[in-house]
Scaffold this active site. Structure first.
Site, mmCIF file in Angstrom:
data_model
loop_
_atom_site.group_PDB
_atom_site.id
_atom_site.type_symbol
_atom_site.label_atom_id
_atom_site.label_comp_id
_atom_site.label_asym_id
_atom_site.label_seq_id
_atom_site.Cartn_x
_atom_site.Cartn_y
_atom_site.Cartn_z
ATOM 1 C CE LYS A 22 -3.720 -2.558 2.229
ATOM 2 N NZ LYS A 22 -4.344 -2.945 3.498
ATOM 3 C CD GLN A 27 -3.058 -4.502 6.679
ATOM 4 O OE1 GLN A 27 -2.979 -3.512 5.961
ATOM 5 N NE2 GLN A 27 -3.729 -5.583 6.302
ATOM 6 C CG ASP A 54 -9.366 0.018 5.338
ATOM 7 O OD1 ASP A 54 -9.244 -0.217 4.114
ATOM 8 O OD2 ASP A 54 -8.536 -0.342 6.190
#
Ligand code: NDP
Length: 297
Positions: free
Chosen positions: A53, A97, A120
Site C-alpha cells: 500500500k 491493518q 477503509d
C-alpha cells in the site's frame, strides 16, 4: 470459454487517473493526499500488505506514513496514536491493518478513526451510510475498498447490474455484506449465502452475477455456474505449495462463465486502487471543507 476480467489492468488504469488527479490537487489547491497505515505486531502477511500500500501511494504521488507498533501495544496507546493521526493535517486517510492482536478490541479501535479519514470504510458511520445508500451523493464517500473494487470489476464487463440475480457467498463486514449492499443499491436482486446455507449449489446456479468471498479453495465448481454468468472470486487462499488460489475452481469454471476474475490478478489489485481512490477523495473532501471555512493553509 469465458472472458477474463483483468483486475490488474483495470486497477492500473485507475491508478494512472489518480496520479493525474493528485498532481492537479497539488497544483491547484496545494494539497498532497496523505495516508497513514498503522501496523501492530509482526504478522508477515500484514507487513507485505502495508508495504504494498505504501509503495502504491509513492507511485501515485500520495504521501504515506507507516506507523509500526509492537504487538504488545496497549489498547489505550493505540487509541492515542489514532487520535494523533485524526488531528494530523498531512494525513487524510487512516488505515488500521487487520487483524489486530487478540488483546485489542477491533471494533472499539475502528470507531476511533475520524469517519472523514476512514478510507477503509469500516467506521460504523460509513457502514451506516452504506446501508442507507446515501454515500452515492455525499462527501467523502467511503465504501470499503474490496467491495468497491468488486463492483468496478462487474461494471467493466459492460453488463448492467440492474435487475440481475446476484449471489454473494460470504457475509463478513469487510467483504460479503458491503458487496451485497452495493449490489442492492445498483438494483440487483441479491441473495447472501454463508456457512449455514443449505443448497448452496442450487443458489449459485441462479446467479447472473456470482461473488465468492468465503476463503475456501474450490468451494465453487463448474456445476454451480449458470452458463454466461459473471464470476468474481474474492478468495485468497495460500496452498501448502505456496500457490495463491481463490474460492473458485478457475480452470473448470472459466469454461462455463461469461466473465471471470483470476486469482491473483483479479480483486486484489482493485482493493489497493480503491484505497488510493478513497485517500484522494478524503483529501478532496478536506480541501473542500477548508474552502468553505475560507482557508487553504
Ligand atoms: P471471513 O472468514 O470473515 O468470512 C468468510 C465468509 O464466508 C463467512 O460469512 C462464512 O460464513 C462464509 N463461508 C465460509 N465457509 C463457507 C462455506 N463452506 N460455504 C458458504 N459460505 C462459507 O472472510 P473475509 O470476508 O474477510 O474474506 C473472505 C475471503 O476473501 C478470504 O479468502 C480473504 O482472504 C479474501 N479477501 C481478499 C481480499 C482481496 O483484496 N483480494 C480482501 C479481503 C478478503 P459464516 O458467516 O457463516 O461463518
Amino acid at each position: 470459454m469465458g472472458m477474463l476480467i483483468d483486475g490488474k489492468k483495470i486497477a492500473q488504469q485507475i491508478r494512472e487517473e489518480l496520479k493525474i488527479e493528485v498532481a492537479r490537487l497539488q497544483q491547484e489547491q496545494g494539497v498532497t493526499p496523505g495516508l497513514a497505515a498503522v501496523l501492530i505486531g509482526d504478522n508477515p502477511a500484514s507487513k507485505v500488505y502495508v508495504n504494498m500500500k505504501a509503495k502504491a501511494c509513492d507511485e501515485t504521488g500520495i504521501f504515506s506514513e507507516k506507523i509500526l507498533l509492537p504487538k504488545e501495544t496497549a489498547q489505550q496507546d493505540l487509541m492515542a496514536t489514532i487520535h494523533e493521526l485524526n488531528r494530523d493535517d498531512r494525513v487524510h486517510g487512516i488505515l488500521i491493518q487487520l487483524p489486530l492482536p487478540e488483546h485489542i478490541d477491533e471494533r472499539a479501535v475502528l470507531q476511533e478513526v475520524d469517519p472523514h479519514k476512514d478510507v477503509d470504510g469500516f467506521h460504523p458511520v460509513n457502514l451506516g451510510k452504506l446501508l442507507s445508500a446515501k454515500f452515492w451523493n455525499e462527501l467523502p464517500p467511503f465504501v470499503p475498498c474490496t467491495p468497491a473494487g468488486v463492483i468496478k470489476l462487474i461494471e467493466s464487463t459492460g453488463t448492467k447490474i440492474e435487475g440481475k440475480n446476484a449471489v454473494v457467498v460470504g457475509r463478513s463486514v469487510i467483504v460479503g455484506k458491503p458487496v451485497a449492499m452495493l449490489l442492492l443499491a445498483k438494483q440487483a436482486t441479491v441473495t447472501v449465502a454463508h456457512s449455514r446455507t443449505t443448497h448452496l449449489k442450487e443458489i449459485c446456479r441462479q446467479a447472473d452475477i456470482l461473488v465468492v468471498a468465503a476463503g475456501r479453495p474450490k468451494l465453487v465448481t463448474a456445476d454451480d455456474i449458470q452458463p454466461g454468468a459473471i464470476v468474481i472470486d474474492v478468495g485468497t487462499n495460500r496452498m501448502p505449495d505456496g500457490k495463491l488460489v481463490g474460492d473458485v475452481d478457475f480452470e473448470a469454471v472459466k469454461e462455463v462463465a461469461g466473465f471471470i476474475t483470476p486469482v491473483p490478478g483479479g480483486v486484489g489489485p482493485m482493493t489497493i486502487a480503491m484505497l488510493l481512490k478513497n485517500t484522494v477523495e478524503a483529501a478532496k473532501g478536506m480541501a473542500a471543507m477548508l474552502d468553505v471555512v475560507g482557508t487553504t493553509s
